[in-house]
Design a protein around this motif. Sequence first.
Motif: not given
Length: 262
Positions: A34-39, A57-67, A71-73
């Motif tokens: 991933l990237s900061v820009d994608a988030i 952060m959870r909704r962002v993760a869902e949209r990105l298809g990640v755990a 996003p916190y990393t």
Amino acid sequence: MPIERSSAGDPARTLELLWRVPADAPRRGPRQRLSVDAIVAVATGLADAEGLDAVTMRRVAERLGVAPMTPYTYVPGKAELLDLMLDAAYAGMRRADTSGQPWRARLTAVAEENRSLFERHSWVATISTSRPPLGPGMMAKYEHELSALEGLGLDDVEMDAALTYLLTFVQANARSAAEARAARQASAMDEEQWWAANAPLLERVLDPERYPTAARVGTSAGTAHGAAYSPGHAYAFGLSRVLDGLAVLIAGRDERNGTEPR
């Protein structure tokens, strides 16, 4: 409801993220995909579609298809993410070249650019930026907008205050316009339908002899706008008054400096 505000996160980490300063130590583990820009792009899409409350952060993760914790990393939390979203919105603004135009035209262009920003990203108008995110988007915006006030005889503090005065008006108008849209959506009625539904009761309870000025002026405004409040009319009327007020300030500086108004 708590007010969202910029620069509420870790200042050092936020600035590093805004300016994309690489981390001092290399990250361990598998290569990041991933990237900061994608988030930021996903979070902005959520805010545009559903409002800031939808941005977690959870909704962002869902949209990105990640755990959920992924996003916190990249971004420590929502406070830092909000600053990144704001700065990206500022960086994406359309900026007209008004060099050589009269100062009123230059400031009108600045107002229109910010109005367009709030129309594209209505959530931006709801954020308190008394501590602005000092990223590249914000600085480019500030530099561009100050150029509209350069050469008018104002000192630096007056230039900053004049710009704040203008942008505060535009933001307040954008908030009112958003509230009017929300009222229409919540009631499932446009202004004409709302007044038609409430007119019979108002005619029974409202005594024009007791409130003669309010009844006269309210009727005239409602007839002119087709509503109790017109965001478009309020913007056009208010912007002219803001510019008239700045004209007095600028004319006073011209008189002091012995120059002609620009």
